[in-house]
Enzyme design. Structure first.
Site, PDB file in Angstrom:
ATOM      1  NE  ARG A  48      -1.924  -1.187   3.698  1.00 12.65           N
ATOM      2  CZ  ARG A  48      -2.331  -1.314   4.948  1.00 12.65           C
ATOM      3  NH1 ARG A  48      -3.546  -0.938   5.288  1.00 12.65           N
ATOM      4  NH2 ARG A  48      -1.541  -1.823   5.877  1.00 12.65           N
ATOM      5  CG  HIS A 108      -3.527 -19.637   7.208  1.00 16.06           C
ATOM      6  ND1 HIS A 108      -3.700 -20.961   7.560  1.00 16.06           N
ATOM      7  CD2 HIS A 108      -4.496 -18.954   7.858  1.00 16.06           C
ATOM      8  CE1 HIS A 108      -4.740 -21.051   8.385  1.00 16.06           C
ATOM      9  NE2 HIS A 108      -5.238 -19.844   8.576  1.00 16.06           N
ATOM     10  CD  GLU A 227       4.788 -22.520  41.582  1.00 17.63           C
ATOM     11  OE1 GLU A 227       4.649 -23.493  40.819  1.00 17.63           O
ATOM     12  OE2 GLU A 227       5.868 -22.269  42.156  1.00 17.63           O
TER      13      GLU A 227
HETATM   14  P1  NAD Z   1       1.433  -9.241   9.074  1.00 14.64           P
HETATM   15  O1  NAD Z   1       0.238  -8.672   9.775  1.00 14.64           O
HETATM   16  O2  NAD Z   1       2.711  -9.350   9.795  1.00 14.64           O
HETATM   17  O3  NAD Z   1       1.769  -8.371   7.774  1.00 14.64           O
HETATM   18  C1  NAD Z   1       0.838  -7.987   6.854  1.00 14.64           C
HETATM   19  C2  NAD Z   1       1.345  -7.044   5.774  1.00 14.64           C
HETATM   20  O4  NAD Z   1       0.180  -6.613   5.082  1.00 14.64           O
HETATM   21  C3  NAD Z   1       2.027  -5.784   6.252  1.00 14.64           C
HETATM   22  O5  NAD Z   1       2.893  -5.319   5.238  1.00 14.64           O
HETATM   23  C4  NAD Z   1       0.868  -4.826   6.429  1.00 14.64           C
HETATM   24  O6  NAD Z   1       1.278  -3.481   6.341  1.00 14.64           O
HETATM   25  C5  NAD Z   1       0.011  -5.208   5.232  1.00 14.64           C
HETATM   26  N1  NAD Z   1      -1.414  -4.925   5.461  1.00 14.64           N
HETATM   27  C6  NAD Z   1      -2.083  -4.917   6.648  1.00 14.64           C
HETATM   28  N2  NAD Z   1      -3.374  -4.577   6.467  1.00 14.64           N
HETATM   29  C7  NAD Z   1      -3.523  -4.388   5.138  1.00 14.64           C
HETATM   30  C8  NAD Z   1      -4.630  -4.014   4.329  1.00 14.64           C
HETATM   31  N3  NAD Z   1      -5.832  -3.755   4.855  1.00 14.64           N
HETATM   32  N4  NAD Z   1      -4.438  -3.934   2.992  1.00 14.64           N
HETATM   33  C9  NAD Z   1      -3.238  -4.180   2.459  1.00 14.64           C
HETATM   34  N5  NAD Z   1      -2.143  -4.510   3.171  1.00 14.64           N
HETATM   35  C10 NAD Z   1      -2.294  -4.619   4.489  1.00 14.64           C
HETATM   36  O7  NAD Z   1       0.947 -10.632   8.453  1.00 14.64           O
HETATM   37  P2  NAD Z   1       1.656 -12.075   8.608  1.00 14.64           P
HETATM   38  O8  NAD Z   1       1.531 -12.511  10.032  1.00 14.64           O
HETATM   39  O9  NAD Z   1       2.983 -12.046   7.946  1.00 14.64           O
HETATM   40  O10 NAD Z   1       0.634 -12.975   7.776  1.00 14.64           O
HETATM   41  C11 NAD Z   1       0.695 -13.069   6.363  1.00 14.64           C
HETATM   42  C12 NAD Z   1       0.236 -14.449   5.953  1.00 14.64           C
HETATM   43  O11 NAD Z   1       1.132 -15.415   6.461  1.00 14.64           O
HETATM   44  C13 NAD Z   1      -1.144 -14.832   6.491  1.00 14.64           C
HETATM   45  O12 NAD Z   1      -1.790 -15.606   5.522  1.00 14.64           O
HETATM   46  C14 NAD Z   1      -0.813 -15.674   7.705  1.00 14.64           C
HETATM   47  O13 NAD Z   1      -1.841 -16.584   8.062  1.00 14.64           O
HETATM   48  C15 NAD Z   1       0.418 -16.399   7.198  1.00 14.64           C
HETATM   49  N6  NAD Z   1       1.308 -16.957   8.221  1.00 14.64           N
HETATM   50  C16 NAD Z   1       1.748 -16.195   9.244  1.00 14.64           C
HETATM   51  C17 NAD Z   1       2.622 -16.719  10.169  1.00 14.64           C
HETATM   52  C18 NAD Z   1       3.151 -15.881  11.313  1.00 14.64           C
HETATM   53  O14 NAD Z   1       3.818 -16.433  12.170  1.00 14.64           O
HETATM   54  N7  NAD Z   1       2.914 -14.583  11.383  1.00 14.64           N
HETATM   55  C19 NAD Z   1       3.079 -18.045  10.035  1.00 14.64           C
HETATM   56  C20 NAD Z   1       2.657 -18.800   8.934  1.00 14.64           C
HETATM   57  C21 NAD Z   1       1.767 -18.239   8.036  1.00 14.64           C
END
Ligand code: NAD
Ligand code: MG
Length: 336
Positions: A48, A108, A227
């Protein structure tokens, strides 16, 4: 045993000379973009304009594009924004700009499995889900290692969908640790179940119930905190490193006897029955529907629940005690 893909299973040619668009630069996005780039892939970022992670991306040497511009160049689009904004992102920016034959990749399975996103027929739709937060995915890669990852194929239009997922996982460093095949359904349903019943929901409620029981019986809140919450880490570390057996090696006989005779009374058949109901709500889509509706309604109920949860006395007691634990601060930063 499930097949574990390794370096020798990687078909490099499926991503050679291809452009990968990473959409989102949060926990996973940053790790994927940097690891893939350093693995020699051509990575473009879609973000964005003026979004909160654009500055970090620039500091890391990327020149981010708009979502639409990034998608238009890509042979593979990795959708790494939060799950609940992916459907809108798909409608507005991905679908109108997706090159014919380009692949879609998720970390995911939520949006595909629950049909919030329906990809066109000619598109490969794959999953690469590292079993760890982005910070760890990045750090392991920098150390020449990797985090185990799951791969899955929802739609195989090219005949090379699985190869693409494995090659992408390899670019993240995951083949060092092992890449396991799953399905979108299995990844999505088990991921939701784990976080609801055990990891996030189950553990916090167990800790709170233990803490409340001690405090209500007149014990000091600080002692109850140590605990029921603080010492959880010691136990989890032992189980993580060597299963229940390693915990048994390190705790007293009295603790073991209490574990074996009292544990099953706390987490009893009633708990198991509730877990089955929760799993059913995940499988039949009612949880996904409820969560999507909550998002559409502006997350009021969610925010109220969160305020209540974080308003529990264990939180203020914990803050005060942790302020004295000088070793905690650098650890938390390293984990993010
Ligand atoms: P995050 O929240 O860390 O990052 C999201 C990104 O998207 C950021 O760049 C944010 O600025 C942007 N963003 C947020 N809202 C937005 C919007 N409304 N429109 C456009 N961009 C937007 O996300 P994440 O935790 O990295 O998750 C991303 C994917 O990875 C998801 O599908 C999640 O399920 C998957 N995932 C996450 C983890 C984890 O540990 N965090 C692990 C495995 C898979
Ligand atoms: Mg909770």
């Amino acid at each position: 045993m499930t097949q574990v893909f390794q370096k020798s299973d990687v078909n490099d040619s499926v991503l050679a000379g291809k452009t990968i668009a990473v959409l989102g630069y949060g926990s996973q996005g940053r790790a994927h973009a940097l690891n893939l780039k350093e693995s020699g892939h051509n990575v473009v970022l879609g973000l964005r304009e003026g979004g909160p992670t654009a500055k970090q991306a620039a500091e890391d040497g990327f020149t981010p594009f708009s979502f639409g511009e990034a998608v238009a160049q890509a042979d593979l689009v990795a959708i790494l924004t939060p799950d609940m904004v992916q459907a809108e992102l798909y409608e507005n920016y991905i679908a109108p700009n997706l090159k014919p034959g380009a692949a879609l990749l998720f970390a995911h399975g939520f949006n595909i499995h629950f049909k919030l996103i329906q990809a066109p027929k000619g598109t490969d739709v794959v999953l690469v889900a590292p079993k760890g937060p982005g910070g760890l995915v990045r750090r392991q890669y920098q150390e020449g290692r990797g985090v185990p990852s799951l791969v899955a194929v929802h739609q195989d239009a090219s005949g090379f969908a699985l190869d693409k997922a494995i090659a992408y996982a390899h670019g993240l460093g995951a083949t060092h640790a092992g890449v396991l095949e799953t399905t979108f359904a299995e990844e999505t349903e088990t991921d939701l179940f784990g976080e609801q019943a055990v990891l996030c929901g189950g553990v916090t409620e167990l800790v709170k119930a233990g803490y409340d029981t001690l405090v209500e019986a007149g014990y000091q809140p600080e002692i109850a905190y140590f605990e029921c919450l603080h010492e959880l880490k010691l136990i989890v570390d032992l189980i993580y490193e060597g299963g229940f057996a390693k915990m048994h090696q390190f705790v007293s006989d009295t603790a073991k006897y209490g574990d074996l005779t009292r544990g099953p009374r706390v987490v009893d058949q009633h708990v198991k029955k509730t877990m089955r109901t929760i799993l059913t709500e995940i499988q039949n889509g009612s949880f996904a529907q409820e969560w999507a509706k909550e998002n559409q309604r502006g997350l009021q109920h969610y925010k109220a629940l969160q305020r209540e949860d974080l308003g529990h006395p264990i939180e203020s007691v914990g803050r005060q005690l942790r302020a004295r634990m000088s070793w905690l601060k650098p650890k938390i930063e390293a984990a993010s």
